[in-house]
Design a protein around this motif. Structure first.
Motif, short mmCIF file in Angstrom:
data_model
loop_
_atom_site.label_atom_id
_atom_site.label_comp_id
_atom_site.label_asym_id
_atom_site.label_seq_id
_atom_site.Cartn_x
_atom_site.Cartn_y
_atom_site.Cartn_z
N VAL A 53 6.15 -1.27 -2.78
CA VAL A 53 7.87 -1.05 -4.11
C VAL A 53 6.77 -0.81 -4.98
CG1 VAL A 53 9.55 -2.43 -4.97
CG2 VAL A 53 8.47 -2.40 -2.31
N ARG A 54 5.54 -2.31 -6.15
CA ARG A 54 4.88 -2.16 -7.53
C ARG A 54 4.92 -0.47 -7.30
NH1 ARG A 54 3.37 -7.43 -6.18
NH2 ARG A 54 1.99 -6.30 -5.47
N ALA A 55 4.04 0.54 -6.02
CA ALA A 55 3.16 1.25 -6.31
C ALA A 55 4.30 2.57 -6.62
CB ALA A 55 2.77 1.59 -5.06
N ALA A 56 5.66 2.44 -5.96
CA ALA A 56 6.23 3.49 -6.35
C ALA A 56 6.92 3.05 -7.49
CB ALA A 56 7.68 3.51 -5.36
N LEU A 62 -1.88 5.77 -7.35
CA LEU A 62 -0.63 5.04 -6.35
C LEU A 62 0.01 5.33 -5.50
CD1 LEU A 62 0.25 2.69 -9.17
CD2 LEU A 62 -1.15 1.94 -7.73
N VAL A 63 0.54 7.04 -5.87
CA VAL A 63 0.75 7.92 -5.18
C VAL A 63 -0.08 8.31 -3.69
CG1 VAL A 63 2.33 10.08 -5.00
CG2 VAL A 63 2.45 8.63 -7.41
N VAL A 64 -0.78 8.11 -3.84
CA VAL A 64 -1.79 8.95 -2.98
C VAL A 64 -1.70 8.01 -2.36
CG1 VAL A 64 -4.22 9.59 -2.36
CG2 VAL A 64 -3.03 10.70 -4.41
N TRP A 65 -2.51 6.56 -2.78
CA TRP A 65 -1.97 5.30 -1.63
C TRP A 65 -0.76 5.05 -0.78
CZ3 TRP A 65 0.83 0.74 -2.32
CH2 TRP A 65 1.03 0.15 -1.44
N ALA A 66 0.75 5.26 -1.52
CA ALA A 66 1.92 4.98 -1.06
C ALA A 66 2.13 6.24 0.31
CB ALA A 66 2.45 5.09 -1.70
N LEU A 67 1.56 7.57 0.22
CA LEU A 67 1.84 8.49 0.64
C LEU A 67 0.63 8.72 1.66
CD1 LEU A 67 2.28 11.52 -1.96
CD2 LEU A 67 3.97 10.19 0.17
N VAL A 68 -0.71 8.00 1.98
CA VAL A 68 -1.34 7.72 2.28
C VAL A 68 -0.88 6.84 3.95
CG1 VAL A 68 -3.80 7.07 3.45
CG2 VAL A 68 -3.54 8.59 2.11
N ALA A 69 -0.27 5.66 3.35
CA ALA A 69 0.00 4.68 4.20
C ALA A 69 1.24 5.44 5.17
CB ALA A 69 0.89 3.01 3.46
N VAL A 70 2.20 5.88 4.19
CA VAL A 70 3.26 6.31 5.14
C VAL A 70 2.96 7.06 6.32
CG1 VAL A 70 5.81 7.87 4.95
CG2 VAL A 70 5.24 6.27 3.53
N ALA A 71 1.80 8.07 5.88
CA ALA A 71 1.98 8.97 6.80
C ALA A 71 0.43 8.18 7.90
CB ALA A 71 0.63 9.60 6.35
N ALA A 72 -0.09 7.48 8.03
CA ALA A 72 -0.70 6.25 8.83
C ALA A 72 0.78 5.71 9.57
CB ALA A 72 -1.63 5.43 7.65
N ARG A 73 1.59 5.49 9.09
CA ARG A 73 2.76 4.36 10.26
C ARG A 73 3.36 5.83 10.60
NH1 ARG A 73 8.32 2.11 8.21
NH2 ARG A 73 9.12 1.43 10.00
N LEU A 74 3.55 7.13 10.28
CA LEU A 74 4.63 8.07 10.99
C LEU A 74 3.01 8.40 12.47
CD1 LEU A 74 6.36 10.42 8.45
CD2 LEU A 74 7.43 8.50 9.95
N ALA A 75 1.77 8.65 11.55
CA ALA A 75 0.95 8.81 12.87
C ALA A 75 0.77 8.16 13.75
CB ALA A 75 -0.65 8.86 12.50
N ARG A 76 1.65 6.72 13.82
CA ARG A 76 1.25 5.51 14.98
C ARG A 76 2.46 5.69 15.57
NH1 ARG A 76 -1.02 2.00 10.85
NH2 ARG A 76 0.74 1.41 10.32
N GLY A 77 3.21 6.04 15.26
CA GLY A 77 4.56 6.51 16.18
C GLY A 77 5.79 5.63 15.67
N GLU A 78 5.76 4.50 14.71
CA GLU A 78 6.38 3.32 14.30
C GLU A 78 7.50 4.05 13.20
OE1 GLU A 78 3.40 0.57 13.35
OE2 GLU A 78 2.66 1.00 15.02
#
Length: 438
Positions: free
Chosen positions: A13-16, A41-57
């Protein structure tokens, strides 16, 4: 498996917020360099969202599973509680501290990647409830997390069945075959005498040395070996707690009774005898007679299920009959009339009775009254509590003296060597010469 919904962490939330604020200031002030402030911060947030979608969660993460090493552990032993989560996810767990257990880590909090292991050491026998387990699951970047409370884990700590430092001889063997030497002659291994051969003697018992020396056929006569019935009677009418100034971990009368019962059962079951259990106070269910390792497990399981959650007096029940010659071990603090009368009934039926005194040593200890820590809880009735117990112990000494004068040995439970003097005296009395009735 159920799915737990996740939510963004405060870091995401802080990063956004910071990245959006930097972008807005760059547009309003016309300074493109401010975009570089929020770019990491934008790059870190995008990487976190992409990693979560890659795990299928898409909707959440899988909760960890609770695995226990053993459902039952011996008093003083330890077992492991494992929480197996999803590999790659940071899992943290917090377990409330149990009064009669030691956790490793000591504070009950641990974090690891995927799988956690909490070691539980049981300090006292009984039921242990470890939990509820509060868990937090987060991804490796700390952008998403999920909280979950897992149900508590029930463990059973069986009393430590220490090995008695005592002989296995019994006063009156009443079985058919076993390890106890009887007074009658028959098939066995203990030599009774060497006598002349008689019709019906076994040929393999011929003593050829004596035969060759005397010229007459001689044979070895032996004593037969027998087993016996061992009855353990426990007195759980009331659980007598130690004195307030005693060690906080000092055992109660129920602790001493349970540990003595487990030790006596293991001692005689190892000798091949039949052991049964009867409880005067209804707290421990009756256990019928049995032999072998299975009977020891049944007895220790029954002892571990006993609850010590109240201090109320429980109604007493009587054992009406007992087989003559049964070795009976009564574990009692010798404070109630019902328990003392039960000892008299057992003696009247011809049982060989041994009384194990399970009253805590700190109860009524006159030497500890001087300089003691007073019991202060705001009630005037507790003002003379130590003195009252000291008088009660003095009155109880009369009961102990009368039992000993009537031929019933009484010994205090002080560990594995407590019964050794009593059993040795019984063995000596059994082999002592007796006056023959005319």
């Amino acid at each position: 498996m159920s799915v737990v919904h996740t939510r963004p962490t405060a870091a995401l939330v802080r990063a956004a917020v910071v990245s959006c604020g930097a972008l807005a200031l760059a547009v309003l002030l016309g300074r493109p360099a401010l975009v570089l402030v929020g770019l990491p911060l934008v790059v870190w947030a995008l990487v976190a969202v992409a990693a979560r979608l890659a795990r299928g969660e898409e909707g959440g993460v899988r909760p960890p599973r609770v695995l226990t090493g053993r459902g039952a552990v011996e008093e003083g032993g330890s077992t492991t509680i494992a929480l197996r989560g999803t590999p790659g996810l940071l899992t943290a767990a917090t377990v409330p501290l149990e009064p009669h257990a030691v956790l490793s880590p000591r504070n009950g909090a641990i974090a690891a990647d995927g799988e956690l292991r909490i070691r539980v050491e049981a300090r006292r026998w009984g039921r242990l409830r470890i939990g509820p387990v509060h868990t937090v699951v987060a991804d490796g970047l700390g952008a998403f997390r999920a909280q979950l409370t897992l149900p508590p884990v029930d463990l059973r700590a069986v009393p430590a069945s220490t090995v008695l430092d005592a002989p296995v001889e019994v006063p009156t063997p009443i079985g058919i075959s076993g390890m106890h030497l009887s007074r009658r002659r028959g098939d066995g291994t203990a030599l009774s005498e060497v006598r002349e051969f008689r019709p019906g003697d076994r040929l393999h018992r011929i003593n050829w040395r004596v035969t060759s020396r005397t010229g007459t056929l001689h044979t070895n006569a032996t004593f037969t070996e027998q087993d016996t019935d061992v009855l353990i009677v426990t007195d759980t009418i009331a659980d007598i707690v130690p004195a307030p100034w005693a060690d906080p971990g000092a055992p109660t009368s129920l602790d001493l009774s349970v540990r003595a019962t487990a030790a006596v059962a293991r001692h005689y079951l190892g000798a091949g005898d039949r052991v049964s259990l009867f409880d005067i106070g209804h707290l421990i269910g009756p256990v019928p007679a049995g032999t072998g390792p299975r009977q020891l497990r049944v007895l220790t399981d029954a002892l571990s299920r006993a609850a010590r959650d109240d201090g109320a007096l429980r109604p007493a029940r009587r054992l009406r009959t007992v087989r003559p010659g049964t070795l009976t071990v009564v574990c009692s603090p010798l404070l109630t009339k019902d328990a003392i009368e039960q000892i008299g009934v057992l003696v009247a039926h011809g049982a060989d009775v041994i009384v194990v005194d399970t009253l805590p040593p700190s109860i009524g200890d006159v030497s500890a009254l001087t300089g003691r820590a007073p019991r202060i809880d705001g009630r005037a009735s507790d003002r003379f509590w130590p003195e009252a117990w000291a008088l009660r112990r003095l009155l109880r000494e009369r009961t102990v003296r009368e039992l000993r004068e009537s031929g019933v040995p009484v010994t205090a439970w002080e560990g594995p060597s407590s019964l050794a003097p009593v059993l040795l005296s019984l063995s000596a009395a059994r082999s002592a010469p007796r006056r023959r009735r005319s």
